[in-house]
Design a protein around this motif. Sequence first.
Motif, PDB file in Angstrom:
ATOM      1  N   PHE A   5     -13.526  -5.384 -16.792  1.00 45.26           N
ATOM      2  CA  PHE A   5     -14.965  -5.416 -16.553  1.00 45.26           C
ATOM      3  C   PHE A   5     -15.280  -4.477 -15.400  1.00 45.26           C
ATOM      4  N   ILE A   6     -16.517  -4.025 -15.365  1.00 42.22           N
ATOM      5  CA  ILE A   6     -17.014  -3.184 -14.278  1.00 42.22           C
ATOM      6  C   ILE A   6     -18.361  -3.737 -13.853  1.00 42.22           C
ATOM      7  N   GLN A   7     -18.563  -3.865 -12.555  1.00 42.35           N
ATOM      8  CA  GLN A   7     -19.811  -4.395 -12.024  1.00 42.35           C
ATOM      9  C   GLN A   7     -20.627  -3.275 -11.393  1.00 42.35           C
ATOM     10  N   LEU A   8     -21.947  -3.357 -11.541  1.00 44.40           N
ATOM     11  CA  LEU A   8     -22.843  -2.449 -10.835  1.00 44.40           C
ATOM     12  C   LEU A   8     -24.065  -3.219 -10.373  1.00 44.40           C
ATOM     13  N   ILE A   9     -24.767  -2.655  -9.387  1.00 42.89           N
ATOM     14  CA  ILE A   9     -25.929  -3.330  -8.816  1.00 42.89           C
ATOM     15  C   ILE A   9     -26.836  -2.289  -8.183  1.00 42.89           C
ATOM     16  N   ASP A  10     -28.116  -2.606  -8.090  1.00 44.14           N
ATOM     17  CA  ASP A  10     -29.061  -1.743  -7.392  1.00 44.14           C
ATOM     18  C   ASP A  10     -28.605  -1.570  -5.947  1.00 44.14           C
ATOM     19  N   SER A  11     -28.652  -0.345  -5.453  1.00 45.01           N
ATOM     20  CA  SER A  11     -28.101  -0.045  -4.135  1.00 45.01           C
ATOM     21  C   SER A  11     -28.841  -0.740  -3.000  1.00 45.01           C
ATOM     22  N   ALA A  12     -30.058  -1.221  -3.242  1.00 41.02           N
ATOM     23  CA  ALA A  12     -30.811  -1.902  -2.190  1.00 41.02           C
ATOM     24  C   ALA A  12     -30.503  -3.388  -2.128  1.00 41.02           C
ATOM     25  N   GLN A  13     -29.672  -3.896  -3.036  1.00 45.37           N
ATOM     26  CA  GLN A  13     -29.415  -5.333  -3.101  1.00 45.37           C
ATOM     27  C   GLN A  13     -27.983  -5.657  -2.687  1.00 45.37           C
ATOM     28  N   ARG A  14     -27.766  -6.908  -2.301  1.00 42.34           N
ATOM     29  CA  ARG A  14     -26.463  -7.364  -1.840  1.00 42.34           C
ATOM     30  C   ARG A  14     -25.853  -8.312  -2.858  1.00 42.34           C
ATOM     31  N   LEU A  15     -24.536  -8.285  -2.927  1.00 47.27           N
ATOM     32  CA  LEU A  15     -23.815  -9.199  -3.792  1.00 47.27           C
ATOM     33  C   LEU A  15     -23.693 -10.565  -3.135  1.00 47.27           C
ATOM     34  N   PRO A  16     -23.665 -11.634  -3.922  1.00 53.68           N
ATOM     35  CA  PRO A  16     -23.421 -12.957  -3.331  1.00 53.68           C
ATOM     36  C   PRO A  16     -21.999 -13.046  -2.809  1.00 53.68           C
ATOM     37  N   PHE A  17     -21.775 -14.000  -1.921  1.00 52.87           N
ATOM     38  CA  PHE A  17     -20.506 -14.106  -1.208  1.00 52.87           C
ATOM     39  C   PHE A  17     -19.306 -14.191  -2.146  1.00 52.87           C
ATOM     40  N   ASP A  18     -19.416 -14.976  -3.227  1.00 57.52           N
ATOM     41  CA  ASP A  18     -18.260 -15.249  -4.082  1.00 57.52           C
ATOM     42  C   ASP A  18     -17.659 -14.000  -4.705  1.00 57.52           C
ATOM     43  N   ILE A  19     -18.469 -12.976  -4.965  1.00 58.24           N
ATOM     44  CA  ILE A  19     -17.936 -11.765  -5.603  1.00 58.24           C
ATOM     45  C   ILE A  19     -18.149 -10.530  -4.737  1.00 58.24           C
ATOM     46  N   ALA A  20     -18.466 -10.746  -3.458  1.00 55.77           N
ATOM     47  CA  ALA A  20     -18.713  -9.603  -2.571  1.00 55.77           C
ATOM     48  C   ALA A  20     -17.472  -8.745  -2.386  1.00 55.77           C
ATOM     49  N   GLY A  21     -16.283  -9.330  -2.617  1.00 55.11           N
ATOM     50  CA  GLY A  21     -15.055  -8.570  -2.436  1.00 55.11           C
ATOM     51  C   GLY A  21     -14.648  -7.751  -3.645  1.00 55.11           C
ATOM     52  N   LEU A  22     -15.355  -7.887  -4.756  1.00 54.05           N
ATOM     53  CA  LEU A  22     -15.003  -7.127  -5.959  1.00 54.05           C
ATOM     54  C   LEU A  22     -15.649  -5.750  -5.920  1.00 54.05           C
ATOM     55  N   ARG A  23     -14.917  -4.766  -6.358  1.00 53.50           N
ATOM     56  CA  ARG A  23     -15.455  -3.413  -6.377  1.00 53.50           C
ATOM     57  C   ARG A  23     -16.667  -3.359  -7.304  1.00 53.50           C
ATOM     58  N   THR A  24     -17.750  -2.805  -6.778  1.00 54.07           N
ATOM     59  CA  THR A  24     -19.010  -2.772  -7.508  1.00 54.07           C
ATOM     60  C   THR A  24     -19.676  -1.421  -7.276  1.00 54.07           C
ATOM     61  N   ILE A  25     -20.228  -0.848  -8.323  1.00 54.77           N
ATOM     62  CA  ILE A  25     -20.911   0.440  -8.235  1.00 54.77           C
ATOM     63  C   ILE A  25     -22.354   0.198  -7.811  1.00 54.77           C
ATOM     64  N   VAL A  71     -26.131   1.754  -7.235  1.00 57.22           N
ATOM     65  CA  VAL A  71     -26.907   2.879  -7.762  1.00 57.22           C
ATOM     66  C   VAL A  71     -28.396   2.650  -7.546  1.00 57.22           C
ATOM     67  N   ASP A  72     -29.076   3.724  -7.180  1.00 54.27           N
ATOM     68  CA  ASP A  72     -30.535   3.754  -7.127  1.00 54.27           C
ATOM     69  C   ASP A  72     -30.989   4.599  -8.318  1.00 54.27           C
ATOM     70  N   HIS A  73     -31.552   3.963  -9.324  1.00 47.87           N
ATOM     71  CA  HIS A  73     -31.887   4.683 -10.550  1.00 47.87           C
ATOM     72  C   HIS A  73     -33.027   5.683 -10.347  1.00 47.87           C
ATOM     73  N   ARG A  74     -33.711   5.612  -9.203  1.00 44.76           N
ATOM     74  CA  ARG A  74     -34.786   6.562  -8.925  1.00 44.76           C
ATOM     75  C   ARG A  74     -34.303   7.789  -8.163  1.00 44.76           C
ATOM     76  N   ASP A  75     -33.024   7.815  -7.812  1.00 43.50           N
ATOM     77  CA  ASP A  75     -32.440   8.904  -7.020  1.00 43.50           C
ATOM     78  C   ASP A  75     -31.390   9.610  -7.876  1.00 43.50           C
TER      79      ASP A  75
END
Length: 279
Positions: free
Chosen positions: A106-126, A128-132
Amino acid sequence: MSEPTPPDGAVANFPTKPCFVIAPIGPAGGEIRRRSNQIMKYLIRPVLGRHGYVAVRGDEMDQGGLITSHILTRIANDPLVIADLTDANPNVYYELAVRHVLRKPFIQLIDSAQRLPFDIAGLRTIHVDHRDLDSVEDAKAALSRAIESIHKGEPIETPMSFAIELQDLRTSANPEEQGLAQILEAVKRIQRDVQVSRTRGASVEDFMSLRLFVERLAQEGRLTDDDIATLVTRTTAGPFDDWANSLPIKSGAFEDPWANTPPPSPPSVSSNFDEEPPF
């Protein structure tokens, strides 16, 4: 809706490997749907096409019957799953948890302005700002690297898999494995403390404790190649990987090079420690 045709940049032969995309979808015409469509069109599909995958989102599946059953079947069986964690959609997290338990790629991604919750904060996540456009290009490169790592057979590590492996080590009849369990638990406790302290204005000195603790274990000859392989996984960050791989470790017949050498003084914060912890 039928599954999409290959995007520009796809491999010469029609891609046959399915990839299910877990994402917040939202109502038609809304901002959530618009962003999700743009992430699919400009980030996910161009990269996956070059690696021989066809990406499909839940709302694009053209199958009768219970849609939840079809989605879970794709999550369980597709060779790759990509999860967009933007806006903390509960359905996305539920479906991602299923993939975590199965320990499939699996691969995780998230909006660059948002933070991951604690439980998965240690997993590599991409991020991205889709407007940039620069951010999208960086995310495309990161997504391609992540797929290449999966193709190399790197182990799939999740919070669930770590807990299971730790329990196996605790109950092992091998004293070395029991000792490794104690080390990993100690490191995890320090890591949790540091992660929590980051939200409370933690100083660089807070981060030094983890490095110094593990370095002392290395000096005492208590870290082996296998230990480093356990600590450095696809879930750890690059700076942590570089630091961990630089540690002196036992390999084969081991003769402690520090046996007659006093332990070094703690390094100065300004020269050897970054503002961020190594994970």
